[in-house]
Every structure is written in structure tokens, then in C-alpha cells.
Design a protein around this motif. Structure first.
Motif, mmCIF file in Angstrom:
data_model
loop_
_atom_site.group_PDB
_atom_site.id
_atom_site.type_symbol
_atom_site.label_atom_id
_atom_site.label_comp_id
_atom_site.label_asym_id
_atom_site.label_seq_id
_atom_site.Cartn_x
_atom_site.Cartn_y
_atom_site.Cartn_z
ATOM 1 N N VAL A 1 17.317 71.268 4.883
ATOM 2 C CA VAL A 1 17.099 72.677 5.218
ATOM 3 C C VAL A 1 17.334 73.625 4.044
ATOM 4 O O VAL A 1 16.714 74.680 3.955
ATOM 5 N N TYR A 2 18.236 73.247 3.155
ATOM 6 C CA TYR A 2 18.555 74.143 2.039
ATOM 7 C C TYR A 2 18.336 73.439 0.696
ATOM 8 O O TYR A 2 19.290 73.178 -0.042
ATOM 9 N N PRO A 3 17.114 73.122 0.385
ATOM 10 C CA PRO A 3 16.884 72.410 -0.878
ATOM 11 C C PRO A 3 17.322 73.225 -2.088
ATOM 12 O O PRO A 3 17.545 72.670 -3.163
ATOM 13 N N PHE A 4 17.451 74.541 -1.917
ATOM 14 C CA PHE A 4 17.849 75.390 -3.036
ATOM 15 C C PHE A 4 19.333 75.719 -3.021
ATOM 16 O O PHE A 4 19.759 76.685 -3.645
ATOM 17 N N LEU A 5 20.092 74.903 -2.339
ATOM 18 C CA LEU A 5 21.537 75.112 -2.292
ATOM 19 C C LEU A 5 22.111 75.141 -3.696
ATOM 20 O O LEU A 5 21.764 74.298 -4.538
ATOM 21 N N GLU A 6 22.987 76.113 -3.957
ATOM 22 C CA GLU A 6 23.543 76.263 -5.293
ATOM 23 C C GLU A 6 25.036 75.999 -5.370
ATOM 24 O O GLU A 6 25.552 75.587 -6.412
ATOM 25 N N GLU A 7 25.753 76.294 -4.292
ATOM 26 C CA GLU A 7 27.193 76.323 -4.412
ATOM 27 C C GLU A 7 27.849 75.641 -3.216
ATOM 28 O O GLU A 7 27.466 75.892 -2.078
ATOM 29 N N LEU A 8 28.815 74.772 -3.486
ATOM 30 C CA LEU A 8 29.523 74.101 -2.420
ATOM 31 C C LEU A 8 31.010 74.106 -2.760
ATOM 32 O O LEU A 8 31.416 73.583 -3.809
ATOM 33 N N ARG A 9 31.812 74.716 -1.882
ATOM 34 C CA ARG A 9 33.261 74.746 -2.109
ATOM 35 C C ARG A 9 33.939 74.084 -0.929
ATOM 36 O O ARG A 9 33.832 74.547 0.197
ATOM 37 N N LEU A 10 34.614 72.996 -1.179
ATOM 38 C CA LEU A 10 35.191 72.204 -0.105
ATOM 39 C C LEU A 10 36.704 72.156 -0.215
ATOM 40 O O LEU A 10 37.251 72.011 -1.308
ATOM 41 N N LYS A 11 37.337 72.270 0.935
ATOM 42 C CA LYS A 11 38.784 72.157 0.962
ATOM 43 C C LYS A 11 39.178 71.223 2.095
ATOM 44 O O LYS A 11 38.750 71.390 3.238
ATOM 45 N N ARG A 12 40.000 70.245 1.770
ATOM 46 C CA ARG A 12 40.466 69.263 2.759
ATOM 47 C C ARG A 12 39.316 68.573 3.484
ATOM 48 O O ARG A 12 39.355 68.385 4.702
ATOM 49 N N MET A 13 38.294 68.217 2.723
ATOM 50 C CA MET A 13 37.210 67.421 3.282
ATOM 51 C C MET A 13 37.281 66.021 2.664
ATOM 52 O O MET A 13 37.836 65.831 1.583
ATOM 53 N N THR A 14 36.674 65.073 3.365
ATOM 54 C CA THR A 14 36.528 63.744 2.789
ATOM 55 C C THR A 14 35.171 63.665 2.116
ATOM 56 O O THR A 14 34.149 63.958 2.728
ATOM 57 N N VAL A 15 35.188 63.307 0.854
ATOM 58 C CA VAL A 15 33.961 63.298 0.060
ATOM 59 C C VAL A 15 33.876 61.952 -0.642
ATOM 60 O O VAL A 15 34.748 61.615 -1.435
ATOM 61 N N SER A 16 32.839 61.181 -0.370
ATOM 62 C CA SER A 16 32.730 59.879 -1.037
ATOM 63 C C SER A 16 31.910 60.009 -2.312
ATOM 64 O O SER A 16 31.218 61.007 -2.520
ATOM 65 N N ASP A 17 31.995 59.000 -3.134
ATOM 66 C CA ASP A 17 31.171 58.988 -4.350
ATOM 67 C C ASP A 17 29.696 59.012 -3.974
ATOM 68 O O ASP A 17 28.890 59.667 -4.645
ATOM 69 N N GLU A 18 29.363 58.306 -2.890
ATOM 70 C CA GLU A 18 27.957 58.290 -2.461
ATOM 71 C C GLU A 18 27.515 59.712 -2.116
ATOM 72 O O GLU A 18 26.391 60.108 -2.388
ATOM 73 N N SER A 19 28.392 60.458 -1.486
ATOM 74 C CA SER A 19 28.053 61.843 -1.144
ATOM 75 C C SER A 19 27.823 62.663 -2.404
ATOM 76 O O SER A 19 26.907 63.486 -2.451
ATOM 77 N N LEU A 20 28.658 62.447 -3.406
ATOM 78 C CA LEU A 20 28.482 63.205 -4.643
ATOM 79 C C LEU A 20 27.169 62.820 -5.323
ATOM 80 O O LEU A 20 26.465 63.676 -5.870
ATOM 81 N N GLU A 21 26.839 61.535 -5.257
ATOM 82 C CA GLU A 21 25.565 61.090 -5.831
ATOM 83 C C GLU A 21 24.402 61.708 -5.059
ATOM 84 O O GLU A 21 23.419 62.171 -5.644
ATOM 85 N N PHE A 22 24.539 61.720 -3.747
ATOM 86 C CA PHE A 22 23.504 62.306 -2.903
ATOM 87 C C PHE A 22 23.335 63.795 -3.225
ATOM 88 O O PHE A 22 22.224 64.305 -3.330
ATOM 89 N N LEU A 23 24.456 64.464 -3.378
ATOM 90 C CA LEU A 23 24.439 65.889 -3.726
ATOM 91 C C LEU A 23 23.697 66.104 -5.030
ATOM 92 O O LEU A 23 22.815 66.970 -5.142
ATOM 93 N N ALA A 24 24.059 65.308 -6.028
ATOM 94 C CA ALA A 24 23.454 65.473 -7.348
ATOM 95 C C ALA A 24 21.952 65.237 -7.304
ATOM 96 O O ALA A 24 21.192 65.861 -8.054
ATOM 97 N N ALA A 25 21.534 64.349 -6.415
ATOM 98 C CA ALA A 25 20.110 64.001 -6.354
ATOM 99 C C ALA A 25 19.305 64.956 -5.484
ATOM 100 O O ALA A 25 18.091 65.092 -5.655
#
Lengths: 588, 194
Positions: free
Chosen positions: A120-144
Motif C-alpha cells: 500500500v505504501y511503496p513510497f514509505l520513507e520513514e519507520l520508527r519502531l520501539k519495543r517491536m520484534t524485528v527479524s533480519d528477514e524483515s530488515l531485508e524485506f524492508l530494504a528491498a
């Protein structure tokens, strides 16, 4: 634009029915144009309640969304309502998870959110997370998934490692900010920093202070050199003073600096070079890091001290004399974080050197060591309050306090908005009179009418909570531990604090009567946490039954009996019960 | 709504009678059973959660918990676990060296902690100690220890024995040192002369 002049005579307030049959006073484009200027989400929420047209105009123009509890809403609902989001702040676990009160694998995983956002938001620019669980796969997915991605901030998150950071550094070509703080992450080495491409030059904020592994200094120096807009740089303690000097020469435009280790033995020439480097940084207003800083090396900071606004000494174990000497150069300080190794004498120096101080945080250097009996006392706090009349935020860990001292403190500083006092020994009374600390917090709430956040500690009876309910009319967040005498305490708070949004309680004698007295209140709050209290499963079931818009979740400890509800987490939600709850989280 | 059964204190008395605590006599403390046992392991809190009366205040019981029975409470004080990892030496490690060791000096009110890994040799360590505690430790000699100086550095090794700093090779010292104590020269004389 005839349509505008025709319609301006209608006031927007005259449109009072949500399903208005006559058109809005302004054409959509005008309304949207106006509303797009609103930046505060509180204003936007108010605006969206005016009428359906305004609701729609607001949702089409909102670009930033703040979700204080990730389970209060679902990614699909967010996506449906706000089509144009570029910036998201998400908070997950209850705050007490910072103190190991929430088991691992509790949830708050970012992945399900990212999947929806990617669609829905392919142009997402900013993500600020606090007390979330974030996996490496998620970070890779984010980057891609988000080619225009600019800013990533991870605070108190867990589940990822430096491998995930590699993906971010490698693929986010437009990255402006990478801010990694206080996370439960795995550190497999500093190689991630070398993954920034050699032509990558857009970074403005880089914070890797909490990572232990050394990064390649040459790569870091080249990165800092290319990123001409770098404003915030917080390195880790692997960076030596000598290396810091080179970084500062490359980035004199820095506004916020987190140094590395401050311990190196310096030659006079090196000292002079560092002093010169610091005096070149004309925009420097915030300094942190300073690991192992000693009285020999601290003076190299002096050239930068006059313009310092925020000094974070939480990693520098300073003693009183060292702090006093340093603060003598920092008359413009607004925020100061220190360890209690500075003792009361150090705090006296704060009071005399920093009249503009607005925020003070004093952390215990050895919080878990029973041998340590020293630190700061009520005298230090009083000394600060005498000199720093503008104090509005305090976090104070101490091993003794008195009612009289607190009364004096708030008389000196009536503008407190955040008052967090932690007397380290649970249930400890006024050390001079041996009375409960009720009058201390009574003084706080009576005097500090702007109080938004309060953490109480020490020996407290229900009287404290009567005071809070009666006087703390602006209170939004309350933290309570080892306090209170009966249900009445919690009932007073729930009944009196009309603006309460977050209530977190542990180890208090509040039971079902107290829990259920807040039945209708919880819908106007973000969340309630109660652990090791006297609440039972039946009490929780009743709450869940009466209030369908609340999620009532219970986690049981291994050794507890069947009827006891050990950890209770109650929060409002439009997304219904969690679908990803692990087995140990029971939704009632 | 389920009513809580009033807790029967009588059954608990045998345990309570021998439990070391500083509660005032006649204090109707909440029995531990009502709290999560994981939350409070050996609690020594002076916690009057029932009616706190004026007479209790006048008894003037001074709070001074002995460290031996200090509470080990999960998640308290509320300091982030991230910082806990940074501050604490790894006590669980079998080699016992977790490089942060406590340093005490006779006469100083405050203990310090240092990271042994930071130093490459005895001279670096001793210089750092001298700087940290503003004292003179002097020079080590195999025969005389630190005789002649005001202070002598000693350490507790893995076996619990107090040893003079400098006798064993640096690497061996690093792995066996559990804590340091800077003794007054007069007291340390005994060690140096062995």
C-alpha cells in the motif's frame, strides 16, 4: 474560482451531521490544501471528527501516522484509512518488557505490518519502531520493498542482528537516518558499516553507539567525509580519541556527537588537536558517549561546552569533582543525564552551574549490586532544585529520600511535567521520619499542576493515590510498584485522573474490585498493565465480557495457582483479539 | 465476581517465624504467596501494605537492610536490561574472568569497577589504579612486593585466596583475578614478606 467565493460565507461548523447532504463549505482541494498544513496528529484527530468530509480530507492528506500500541489497530485498517502515508511510528510491547517482565516471543512483530505497507505504501520513507520484534528477514524485506526509504530508527527492539543492518546499508540508496538504540540484538561484527556503497553520501543521522563490535575505521572515515549533511554521529566505544579527532575534522558541521572511548593516553599535541577539533564544531549542541572519560581527557571538550544544550554522561562514570569541573564550562545546558557516581556533591555543581537546566536524569551505576550503598540522596536533588528552577523533567534513582525534601523540591520547581522518582529499595519509608512517602507525592501532584507523567516509589499507602486522583488532573502516564494498601488506591486513580492514558502497576495489593472499577475508563486509555497484584482470572474474564472493545490478556507464571492472574495487559483495540498470540498469552 | 478467600496467616507462621525480616512486630504484612513467586525471591521489604498506623511511625524502626538478605526482584530497579548487560560482569562464566572486576581501596567510601581487558600489562593497570584512586602504589619487586609504598594492590583469585598483584604472568592474572583490593601498605606488609 466562483465556487470558493460562493461557499466562504458558510462556516464549516454549520455542517453538523456526518452524513451531510449539502456539500462542504470548501471544495475538496482547498480543504485538503489547508489540512495538509496540519502537522500534529492530535490536531488531525480533532479535525477528522468534525464531519465526514473533513474526515476524508484529513485521511487523504495525512502522511505521518503514530501508533502507540501496535495491537490497537491492524495494518489493514491503517492502510484502508490512510492511503498516503510516508512515515510511521510504531510501538509494540508494554514498557515493562524493558525490565524483563514480558517473556520472549510475546509478539509485536513488524513483519505483518511490512507486508501490508509494501503493498500500500511503496513510497514509505520513514519507520520508527520501539519495543517491536524485528527479524533480519524483515530488515531485508524492508530494504528491498521501499526504494525511497530514508529513515530507520530502532529503539528497544529485538530479534535482529548486524546481518539485518548489512541489508539496510547495502540496499537503501536514499538513506538519511540509521538510528540503532538499546536493542536486544545480536552483534556479529562491524562489517555492516562497510556495506554502505562508496558513492553513498546522503546520511544525516548515524547512531551505532550501542553496538559493541568495532567497525572498519577507514570505511567510517570515508563515509563521514562523503556525507556532507551529516548532523548526528554517535559512534561506539571501539572508536579511539585519535580516530575521533579525524572524524571531527571531516565533519565540523555536526550538531550531535556521540564519542567513542575517552580513555586513551594522549600526548600534549594530540590534546591540542582534539581541542581544536572540538572548537571547530560550531554547531555542536549535544554530546554523549564518553566511555571511561577521566579528568585528564575531559578538558578537550571544553571548547565545545559553552554551546552544549544536552550532555549525556550515562556511559561516563564521573565522580563529583570531574563533573563539577566539566559543568563549570556548560552554562547553557538544558538536559543532563548522569550516573549516580557523581553523588550529591556533583549534583550541587549542577545546581550552581546550570541555571537553564530543564531535564535531569540520574541513573544508578550499580543498580543490582547490594554492596553499593552510596549514590545520590535527597540532598543532591534539593541542591539541583535550588539552582535549576526551570526543571520540568526528572528521572532520579536514589537509595534514600524524605517527604520534606520532595516538598522543597517541587516548591522550587513547580513546573514539572515528568516526575519519575525511584527509591531503589522497594517499599522504603522516609529515611528520617520513617513515615510513608505519601506526603512527598502529595506535594508533587498538588504543586505541579502540569504534571503529565509520574513514577512513584518508596513506602506508599492508599493516601498517595487519593492525592493523585484528587490533584493530578493532567496526568497521562502513571507507574506504580510495591505500593498501596488496598483496592481503594487504584480506584482513586482511575476515578480521578481524567486524562490518564497509560497505567502500569506491579507488585501492588490491588485486586478485582480495583481492576473492575476502571471498566469504562480503559476505553479512553491506551493500556493498563498489572503484574504480581491480586487480580484473578475470574476478575479478568468479567472485564473481558463487559467490555468487548478491550483486549484482556493474561500471562501466567509457572508456579502460580490456577485462579491467579499473574500478568494482565488490557488495551483498547479496533482490531479484535490478537491472531498472533503465543501459547502463554491468554486472551479472555 | 469471585471473592478472594481471606488469607490464613496462621498456616504460614512456622516459616514466617524464622524468616529474617525487618517488619515491625504486629505488622500485618501481605504473605508472599499473593505475589508471583518469580517476582520476589527472597524479599526483605519493610512493606506494610495493610493499615499503616501512627504508632508504627513512632516506633522509629530504622530501615537498614543487611545486604545478605536484600531482595532479588525480577525487573527491579527499572533499569533497562541492555544497560544491565553492559554493567554486570558475566558471573555465570566458568573461567570466572568476566573482565569487569570490582576495585576497593581501604578508606575509600566507594568501590569502582574496571575492565581488565583494557590493560596490556601490570604497569598499565597500576597506573590506572593510581590515577583512579589518587594514590601511589609504587614498584613491584619479587622479593619485597610493594614494600615502601603507601598502598599495595591485592586481588582475590579463583580459589578465593588474596594474592599480591604482580607475582604471576599478566595473562594468568587476567584470567584468575575476581576482584581487586588496594590495601594500606602497613597491612600488606605480611603478604610481601612471604
Amino acid at each position: 474560482m466562483d465556487s470558493i467565493s460562493k461557499k466562504t460565507k458558510d462556516s464549516p461548523n454549520s455542517t453538523d451531521s456526518p452524513e451531510s447532504t449539502h456539500p462542504s463549505s470548501f471544495p475538496d482541494e482547498v480543504l485538503e490544501g489547508v489540512l495538509s498544513l496540519l502537522s500534529f496528529n492530535k490536531d488531525r484527530s480533532s479535525v477528522s471528527l468534525v464531519c465526514k468530509d473533513w474526515y476524508n480530507a484529513e485521511r487523504w492528506t495525512r502522511t505521518k501516522v503514530f501508533i502507540g500500541n501496535c495491537y490497537s489497530v491492524s495494518p489493514e485498517i491503517v492502510a484502508r484509512r490512510f492511503p498516503k502515508i510516508r512515515s510511521i511510528i510504531l510501538k509494540g510491547k508494554p514498557r515493562f518488557s524493558d525490565f524483563n517482565l514480558v517473556p520472549e516471543n510475546w509478539g509485536a512483530d513488524i513483519q505483518s505490518w511490512l507486508v501490508v505497507f509494501a503493498r500500500v505504501y511503496p513510497f514509505l520513507e520513514e519507520l520508527r519502531l520501539k519495543r517491536m520484534t524485528v527479524s533480519d528477514e524483515s530488515l531485508e524485506f524492508l530494504a528491498a520493498s521501499f526504494p525511497g526509504f530514508k529513515a530507520l530508527s530502532l529503539s528497544s527492539c529485538d530479534g535482529f542482528s548486524t546481518d539485518g543492518l548489512k541489508a539496510i546499508a547495502t540496499h537503501c540508496k536514499n538513506l538519511i537516518e540509521l538510528d540503532i538504540q538499546d536493542n536486544g540484538m545480536d552483534d556479529f561484527g562491524g562489517g555492516w558499516l562497510s556495506c554502505f556503497p562508496e558513492n553513498f553520501a546522503s546520511l544525516e543521522v548515524l547512531n551505532f553507539a550501542s553496538l559493541n563490535s568495532e567497525v572498519n575505521f577507514d570505511a567510517l572515515e570515508r563515509l563521514v567525509t562523503r556525507c556532507k549533511s551529516l548532523k548526528v554521529l554517535r559512534v561506539n566505544k571501539g572508536i579511539t580519541l585519535e580516530q575521533l579527532q579525524r572524524l571531527l575534522m571531516r565533519a565540523p558541521q555536526l550538531m550531535e556527537l556521540g564519542t567513542g572511548s575517552f580513555q586513551q593516553d594522549l600526548t600534549p599535541r594530540q590534546c591540542a588537536e582534539l581541542e581544536s577539533a572540538f572548537s571547530n564544531c560550531k554547531n555542536l549542541h549535544t554530546v554523549s558517549g564518553l566511555w571511561e572519560a577521566n579528568s585528564l581527557n575531559l578538558p578537550i571538550l571544553y571548547p565545545a561546552c559553552a554551546s552544549l544544550v544536552f550532555l549525556n554522561l550515562i556511559d561516563a562514570t564521573l565522580q563529583s569533582g570531574e563533573l563539577a569541573k566539566l559543568l563549570a564550562h556548560c552554562p547553557n545546558l538544558r538536559r543532563l543525564w548522569v550516573q549516580d557516581t557523581v553523588e550529591d556533591k556533583g549534583l550541587e555543581a549542577v545546581g550552581s552551574c546550570c541555571p537553564l537546566l530543564e531535564e535531569l536524569r540520574v541513573f544508578p551505576a550499580d543498580p543490582f549490586d547490594p554492596d553499593i550503598l552510596h549514590g545520590v540522596t535527597e540532598s543532591g536533588f534539593v541542591a539541583v532544585s535550588r539552582g535549576c528552577r526551570r526543571l520540568r523533567y526528572v528521572l532520579y534513582f536514589c537509595r534514600q529520600m524524605t517527604n520534606a525534601a520532595v516538598a522543597t523540591i517541587v516548591q522550587n520547581c513547580p513546573d514539572f511535567t515528568h516526575f519519575r522518582l525511584c527509591i531503589i529499595n522497594p517499599g522504603q519509608p522516609d529515611h528520617l521520619t520513617n513515615e510513608p512517602m505519601d506526603e512527598a507525592f502529595g506535594a508533587v501532584v498538588k504543586t505541579c499542576t502540569k504534571l503529565q507523567r509520574l513514577s512513584v516509589s518508596g513506602l506508599l499507602t492508599d493516601l498517595t493515590f487519593e492525592y493523585i486522583g484528587k490533584y493530578a488532573k493532567n496526568l497521562e502516564t502513571l507507574s506504580v510498584a510495591f505500593a498501596g494498601s488496598s483496592d481503594r488506591g487504584m480506584q482513586c486513580v482511575l476515578g480521578g485522573c481524567s486524562k490518564l492514558r497509560k497505567l502500569e502497576i506491579r507488585d501492588c495489593p490491588f485486586g478485582n474490585a480495583a481492576l473492575l472499577s476502571g471498566l469504562e475508563k480503559y476505553e479512553s486509555m491506551r493500556s493498563l498493565w498489572m503484574s504480581a497484584c491480586n487480580v484473578t482470572m475470574n476478575g479478568c474474564r468479567l472485564l473481558a465480557r463487559e467490555m468487548p472493545w478491550l483486549n484482556v490478556e493474561v500471562m501466567k507464571d509457572e508456579e502460580s495457582d490456577d485462579s491467579h492472574a499473574d500478568k494482565v495487559y488490557v488495551y483498547r483495540s479496533v482490531a479484535g483479539p490478537r491472531r498472533d498470540a503465543p501459547p502463554f498469552v491468554m486472551t479472555l | 465476581m469471585e471473592m478472594e478467600r481471606p488469607v490464613n496467616l496462621e498456616n504460614e507462621l512456622n516459616l514466617k517465624a524464622t524468616e529474617l525480616r525487618l517488619g515491625l512486630p504486629g505488622n500485618d504484612d501481605q504473605p508472599e504467596k499473593q505475589y508471583s513467586s518469580r517476582s520476589i525471591r527472597s524479599i526483605n521489604k519493610r512493606f506494610s501494605s495493610e493499615m499503616y498506623t501512627e504508632s508504627d511511625a513512632q516506633k522509629g524502626d530504622h530501615q537498614d537492610p543487611s545486604p545478605a538478605t536484600k531482595a532479588q526482584v525480577v525487573g527491579w530497579p527499572p533499569v533497562r536490561s541492555y544497560r544491565r548487560n553492559v554493567l554486570q560482569p558475566k558471573k555465570a562464566e566458568a573461567d570466572g574472568a568476566g573482565m569487569y572486576v570490582k576495585v576497593s581501596m581501604d578508606g575509600a567510601p566507594y568501590l569502582r569497577k574496571i575492565d581488565l581487558k583494557v590493560y596490556q600489562s601490570y604497569s598499565e593497570l597500576l597506573n590506572a589504579l593510581e590515577d583512579m584512586f589518587k594514590c601511589t602504589i609504587g614498584v613491584y619487586s619479587e622479593r619485597e612486593g610493594y614494600n615502601g609504598s603507601d598502598y599495595a594492590p591485592t586481588y582475590e583469585d579463583k580459589d578465593g585466596d588474596w594474592m599480591l598483584v604482580g607475582d604471576v604472568p599478566w595473562e594468568m592474572f587476567m584470567t584468575s583475578c575476581k576482584r581487586l583490593r588496594i590495601m594500606k601498605g602497613s597491612e600488606a606488609k605480611g603478604l610481601g614478606c612471604l
